[in-house]
Design a protein around this motif. Structure first.
Motif, mmCIF file in Angstrom:
data_model
loop_
_atom_site.group_PDB
_atom_site.id
_atom_site.type_symbol
_atom_site.label_atom_id
_atom_site.label_comp_id
_atom_site.label_asym_id
_atom_site.label_seq_id
_atom_site.Cartn_x
_atom_site.Cartn_y
_atom_site.Cartn_z
ATOM 1 N N GLU A 190 0.845 -1.216 0.000
ATOM 2 C CA GLU A 190 0.000 0.000 0.000
ATOM 3 C C GLU A 190 0.870 1.252 0.000
ATOM 4 O OE1 GLU A 190 -0.846 -3.091 1.594
ATOM 5 O OE2 GLU A 190 -1.297 -2.075 3.482
ATOM 6 N N ASP A 191 2.119 1.121 0.445
ATOM 7 C CA ASP A 191 2.976 2.305 0.552
ATOM 8 C C ASP A 191 3.713 2.595 -0.766
ATOM 9 O OD1 ASP A 191 2.142 2.377 3.150
ATOM 10 O OD2 ASP A 191 3.887 1.319 3.934
ATOM 11 N N LEU A 192 3.156 2.053 -1.827
ATOM 12 C CA LEU A 192 3.756 2.129 -3.154
ATOM 13 C C LEU A 192 4.189 3.526 -3.606
ATOM 14 C CD1 LEU A 192 2.478 -0.345 -5.480
ATOM 15 C CD2 LEU A 192 2.096 1.884 -6.412
ATOM 16 N N GLU A 193 3.307 4.514 -3.391
ATOM 17 C CA GLU A 193 3.650 5.871 -3.842
ATOM 18 C C GLU A 193 4.833 6.415 -3.035
ATOM 19 O OE1 GLU A 193 2.767 7.457 -6.527
ATOM 20 O OE2 GLU A 193 1.402 5.842 -7.083
ATOM 21 N N ASP A 194 4.862 6.062 -1.731
ATOM 22 C CA ASP A 194 6.003 6.490 -0.914
ATOM 23 C C ASP A 194 7.294 5.855 -1.437
ATOM 24 O OD1 ASP A 194 4.604 8.088 0.850
ATOM 25 O OD2 ASP A 194 4.146 6.429 2.208
ATOM 26 N N PHE A 195 7.212 4.552 -1.768
ATOM 27 C CA PHE A 195 8.414 3.876 -2.289
ATOM 28 C C PHE A 195 8.922 4.552 -3.538
ATOM 29 C CE2 PHE A 195 6.867 -0.439 -0.639
ATOM 30 C CZ PHE A 195 7.289 -0.091 0.621
ATOM 31 N N LYS A 196 7.976 4.897 -4.402
ATOM 32 C CA LYS A 196 8.358 5.524 -5.667
ATOM 33 C C LYS A 196 9.115 6.824 -5.367
ATOM 34 C CE LYS A 196 8.192 6.758 -10.004
ATOM 35 N NZ LYS A 196 9.373 6.332 -10.733
ATOM 36 N N ARG A 197 8.548 7.616 -4.442
ATOM 37 C CA ARG A 197 9.172 8.904 -4.114
ATOM 38 C C ARG A 197 10.559 8.677 -3.491
ATOM 39 N NH1 ARG A 197 5.706 10.279 -0.714
ATOM 40 N NH2 ARG A 197 7.036 10.540 1.109
ATOM 41 N N TRP A 198 10.626 7.710 -2.572
ATOM 42 C CA TRP A 198 11.900 7.470 -1.897
ATOM 43 C C TRP A 198 12.942 6.893 -2.855
ATOM 44 C CZ3 TRP A 198 8.703 5.036 2.537
ATOM 45 C CH2 TRP A 198 8.338 6.035 3.451
ATOM 46 N N SER A 199 12.471 6.040 -3.728
ATOM 47 C CA SER A 199 13.401 5.425 -4.655
ATOM 48 C C SER A 199 13.957 6.489 -5.613
ATOM 49 C CB SER A 199 12.660 4.319 -5.386
ATOM 50 O OG SER A 199 13.398 3.838 -6.424
ATOM 51 N N ASP A 200 13.072 7.366 -6.115
ATOM 52 C CA ASP A 200 13.517 8.464 -6.989
ATOM 53 C C ASP A 200 14.492 9.359 -6.230
ATOM 54 O OD1 ASP A 200 11.857 7.500 -8.898
ATOM 55 O OD2 ASP A 200 10.374 9.117 -8.803
ATOM 56 N N GLU B 292 18.369 10.388 -7.158
ATOM 57 C CA GLU B 292 18.722 11.803 -7.366
ATOM 58 C C GLU B 292 19.830 12.210 -6.400
ATOM 59 O OE1 GLU B 292 15.110 14.110 -7.187
ATOM 60 O OE2 GLU B 292 14.298 12.919 -8.839
ATOM 61 N N LEU B 293 19.680 11.739 -5.171
ATOM 62 C CA LEU B 293 20.680 12.040 -4.141
ATOM 63 C C LEU B 293 22.048 11.498 -4.566
ATOM 64 C CD1 LEU B 293 21.613 12.597 -1.148
ATOM 65 C CD2 LEU B 293 20.596 10.424 -0.546
ATOM 66 N N MET B 294 22.026 10.285 -5.103
ATOM 67 C CA MET B 294 23.287 9.644 -5.488
ATOM 68 C C MET B 294 24.021 10.452 -6.564
ATOM 69 S SD MET B 294 23.458 5.714 -6.498
ATOM 70 C CE MET B 294 24.739 5.104 -7.561
ATOM 71 N N SER C 165 22.438 17.987 0.572
ATOM 72 C CA SER C 165 21.740 18.557 1.736
ATOM 73 C C SER C 165 20.227 18.695 1.509
ATOM 74 C CB SER C 165 22.351 19.908 2.122
ATOM 75 O OG SER C 165 22.213 20.791 1.042
ATOM 76 N N GLN C 166 19.816 18.956 0.258
ATOM 77 C CA GLN C 166 18.386 19.165 -0.012
ATOM 78 C C GLN C 166 17.535 17.899 0.198
ATOM 79 O OE1 GLN C 166 17.718 19.605 -4.364
ATOM 80 N NE2 GLN C 166 19.938 19.433 -4.539
ATOM 81 N N TYR C 167 18.192 16.741 0.326
ATOM 82 C CA TYR C 167 17.431 15.488 0.448
ATOM 83 C C TYR C 167 17.334 14.994 1.892
ATOM 84 C CZ TYR C 167 18.281 15.493 -4.555
ATOM 85 O OH TYR C 167 18.350 15.853 -5.873
ATOM 86 N N VAL C 168 17.891 15.781 2.828
ATOM 87 C CA VAL C 168 18.019 15.295 4.205
ATOM 88 C C VAL C 168 16.664 14.918 4.826
ATOM 89 C CG1 VAL C 168 18.655 15.979 6.561
ATOM 90 C CG2 VAL C 168 20.216 16.424 4.667
ATOM 91 N N ASP C 169 15.634 15.781 4.682
ATOM 92 C CA ASP C 169 14.354 15.518 5.358
ATOM 93 C C ASP C 169 13.696 14.237 4.841
ATOM 94 O OD1 ASP C 169 14.774 17.762 6.719
ATOM 95 O OD2 ASP C 169 13.316 19.008 5.650
ATOM 96 N N GLU C 170 13.654 14.133 3.533
ATOM 97 C CA GLU C 170 13.010 12.952 2.929
ATOM 98 C C GLU C 170 13.796 11.685 3.278
ATOM 99 O OE1 GLU C 170 9.923 11.573 1.619
ATOM 100 O OE2 GLU C 170 9.953 13.543 0.687
ATOM 101 N N GLN C 171 15.099 11.818 3.285
ATOM 102 C CA GLN C 171 15.973 10.683 3.622
ATOM 103 C C GLN C 171 15.710 10.240 5.065
ATOM 104 O OE1 GLN C 171 17.701 8.758 2.008
ATOM 105 N NE2 GLN C 171 19.669 8.218 2.856
#
Ligand code: HEM
Length: 389
Positions: A144-154, A158-160, A166-172
């Motif tokens: 069910e957390d599919l959309e979250d996975f998509k966002r986190w995976s993207d 991007e972070l890599m 630094s801009q990815y700290v909160d989501e990370q």
């Protein structure tokens, strides 16, 4: 020619410049990124770098920035221990057990496609949900957390590829907290002696060091991270890239319709022609002299799998997409100790997706080239508009 992986024309078509790199500039230096990096493109050089892990180390990460070693993103012996830990989820037996999950899931997605609008997005309706639901199940987190996975995976990719993490700290932080909570609940089950699910979270959450302590959280989370990203966007890209190329030339799609036995060849040729991971990085532990140039110790080196896949010394007419190649030695999954552990899973999902589209949506047609995904070292479509008549 002034090649760079960030050039807008190379971003639009990464194959632009491969022959220049292969023939004229086998050791390329790029100073458009901080830190600057070298690029190796010839098949033999890519093979050499991936095999000589003492010289071309993974210790400071697979991305263009220097990162701390964690989980499997390092060299042996730590890498060997951690890879062994998750290996059992990727044995041929384990992958064979996935087929009865992949086939009905892909069929359900195709049912929805056929019940919906005739014009649809192959990325959103098939290529994205299939791998993400499968990897969620393999990991042991709710789909069910599919959309979250998509966002986190993207976000992870991007972070890599970013100069400024630094801009990815909160989501990370949110992602780490989510994975950590699931890991802890698996660990409680293990400790209580209750029945535990057979999934990757159980393997990672229960893993201990030689001294009997749980492996450090940082390593465990790095591995879960790598599995989420590795099992997700790359396979989505394989499916979109493959269907894009097959539909781009109607006679190619017709060949697949006429001959089911070409499905495996289509997957391999797609991986060669359009590798979802164009290249990854290594770090030199000494000065390396190659083709009259010195790559200094401590440099980042971009290992250009995509260019190696177009090396005319290995692949006849390398810039032609052909369903009838003898050689399958492409570099899309890397080589050596870090060879993609999920390759059989990705192949299974891509073969099932193509096989079902062939059977159930034979009149599939392309409506446009869609859009490329963001990070420069990855290659896939985030949109692929198609229709069925
Ligand atoms: C078409 C799909 C895929 C592509 C193109 C791909 C590509 C790659 C490449 C190039 C590497 C080598 C990394 C290196 O040399 O540093 C790799 C490693 C890895 N892949 Fe994949 N991958 C795919 C699918 C998957 C799947 C489905 C999973 C998991 C379910 C996965 C998990 C991993 C992991 C854990 C590693 C690290 C292995 C190690 O360092 O020992 N990949 N992948």
């Amino acid at each position: 020619m002034n090649w760079s992986p960030f050039d807008p024309e190379v971003m639009t078509d990464p194959a632009r410049g491969h022959q220049y790199l292969l023939n004229e500039c086998p050791v390329h230096h790029c100073d458009m990124f901080e830190p600057p990096f070298y690029t190796l493109s010839r098949y033999a050089d890519v093979e050499y770098a991936l095999r000589d892990i003492e010289t071309f180390s993974s210790h400071f990460g697979q991305g263009p920035r220097f990162t701390e070693p964690a989980g499997m993103l390092c060299d042996p012996p730590q890498h060997t221990q951690y890879r062994k830990l998750i290996q059992q989820a990727f044995t041929p037996k384990a992958v064979a057990k996935l087929r009865p999950l992949v086939v009905p899931l892909a069929n359900r997605l195709v049912d929805d496609i056929l019940a919906g609008e005739r014009e649809f997005d192959l990325h959103d309706d098939l290529a994205f949900p299939l791998p993400v639901i499968i990897i969620a199940g393999m990991l042991g987190v709710p789909s069910e957390d599919l959309e979250d996975f998509k966002r986190w995976s993207d976000m992870q990719v991007e972070l890599m590829g970013s100069e400024d993490p630094s801009q990815y700290v909160d989501e990370q932080t949110r992602f780490q907290a989510y994975m950590h909570a699931h890991m802890m609940s698996h660990r409680s089950l293990i400790e209580s002696g209750a029945e535990v699910p057979e999934d990757l979270l159980t393997l990672v959450a229960g893993a201990k060091t030689d001294t009997g302590e749980y492996i450090p959280d940082g390593d465990a989370l790095s591995m879960l991270n790598q599995l989420l990203v590795g099992g997700n966007e790359t396979t989505t890209s394989l499916i979109t890239n493959m269907i894009w190329r097959l539909l781009e030339v109607p006679s190619r799609w017709q060949e697949i319709l006429d001959d089911e036995s070409l499905i495996g060849a289509a997957v391999e040729e797609s991986l060669r022609f359009d590798p979802p991971v164009l290249g990854l990085y290594r770090n030199t532990t000494r000065n390396v002299e190659l083709h009259g140039q010195v790559i200094p110790e401590g440099s980042k080196v971009y290992i250009n799998y995509a260019a190696a896949n177009r090396d005319a010394g290995i692949f006849e007419k390398p810039d032609e997409f052909s369903l009838h190649r003898e050689s399958k030695r492409h570099m899309a999954f890397g080589l050596g100790v870090h060879f993609c552990i999920g390759a059989p899973t990705a192949r299974l999902e891509a073969e099932v997706a193509l096989s079902l589209l062939r059977q159930r949506v034979p009149d599939l047609r392309l409506l446009g080239d869609g859009e490329r995904i963001g990070p420069f070292f990855l290659w896939g479509r985030r949109k692929l508009p198609v229709t069925w008549r």
